[in-house]
Design a protein around this motif. Sequence first.
Motif, mmCIF file in Angstrom:
data_model
loop_
_atom_site.group_PDB
_atom_site.id
_atom_site.type_symbol
_atom_site.label_atom_id
_atom_site.label_comp_id
_atom_site.label_asym_id
_atom_site.label_seq_id
_atom_site.Cartn_x
_atom_site.Cartn_y
_atom_site.Cartn_z
ATOM 1 N N GLN A 152 0.804 -1.216 0.000
ATOM 2 C CA GLN A 152 0.000 0.000 0.000
ATOM 3 C C GLN A 152 0.843 1.275 0.000
ATOM 4 O O GLN A 152 0.455 2.279 -0.590
ATOM 5 N N ALA A 161 1.989 1.670 -3.564
ATOM 6 C CA ALA A 161 0.836 1.849 -4.453
ATOM 7 C C ALA A 161 0.334 3.285 -4.427
ATOM 8 O O ALA A 161 -0.254 3.761 -5.406
ATOM 9 N N GLU A 165 -6.400 0.242 -11.461
ATOM 10 C CA GLU A 165 -6.009 -0.232 -10.139
ATOM 11 C C GLU A 165 -7.255 -0.680 -9.388
ATOM 12 O O GLU A 165 -8.360 -0.171 -9.623
ATOM 13 N N PHE A 185 -2.885 -4.066 -9.522
ATOM 14 C CA PHE A 185 -2.841 -3.182 -10.684
ATOM 15 C C PHE A 185 -2.887 -4.022 -11.956
ATOM 16 O O PHE A 185 -2.487 -5.196 -11.966
#
Length: 370
Positions: free
Chosen positions: A212, A215, A243, A256
């Motif tokens: 995360q 991302a 995503e 993704f």
Amino acid sequence: MLKHIFAWMLVILAIGGTAGGLGYYKYSEIQTAIAASRNSPEPSEAVQSVRAHTGEWSATTRAIGSVVALRHVEIRNEIAGVVAEIGFRSGDIVDKDALLIQFDARQEQAALAASEADARLAKITLDRRESLRASAAFNEQEFDRSREEFAAATARANNLAVVVDKKRITSPFRARVGITNWQPGAYLDVGTLIVTLQGVDADAYVDFALPQDSAAAIRAGSRVTLSGPAVPNGEMTATILAEDNTADGSNRAVAFRAVAPGFGERLRPGTFVDVTVETSKPQQAVMAPLSAIRRSPNGQNVFVLVEEEGKLRARMRAVTTGAVKGGDIVVLKGLAAGDLIASSGSFKLRDGLLVHTGTPAPAPAEVGVN
């Protein structure tokens, strides 16, 4: 008594003379070696040199991606039945609407023919009653009944036509079929997996997941680098298409999907590739050849070539390194652009050693580093 004392004195003088002679001889040898070393040339090593240069650098993260066909589907039967015909062989490429499997539909086709005959008869009856509308023999109730009977017969025929159509399964798009062991005569229950289809397209998807924190730095439209043995030419660029809207509950990773031009014709679905993603904006950094970096228990270092009293000497300098791109590495700390460093042959050096080197290799043009 005096004789014993005199004898011992002679022994002591002999030992002292011998020791003095040996000492003088050793002293002469040492002085000769010192004089010879002063006249001999200083030890040196020949190495190749290059100047540290600047380039663009950005922080990156890596992930394992999986190739996915743009279109793929599992073919299962909606109606149970006996296989009458199979229109493909394992591994074939089939066109859109090509026959995949035909179930035995003789009973349904007979029922459909009967229903269609009933519908035609009901239509004739309806037309006749319609023609009597202007006469005294016309009966509104009989006309309504004929109209509804015709509608019911038509619906039964349409329903059976759908059943017959479901007994014939065709390809929804041009695709390569997987391996199947089904043969004519086999009975397949409802929902049996018949075959898998992988679309034959020029492009393909690459699915991957990132933690995360990483991302958060990328969005749809960002570029990623794909690499690995299966990638044509070893490396290519893809564009993130989408995503996921949530993070995985077990590992907090975000999925993704990138689209890779030309992958559909070169890589089969399920193939893995390495995905490198930039997680920061490009910034200037000092770069040096990988061959110049020496590693030791105390960390990483390079040998900087410094001119001292008209001679070039190697001076060890600790460095902090970052990402690698091709044959270069980012040096985050310890070097400045333009510093002359030993590249090939640096393993032979020690701090303060005299160095001989040819003309330094020119610094390459400024390049981007991930």
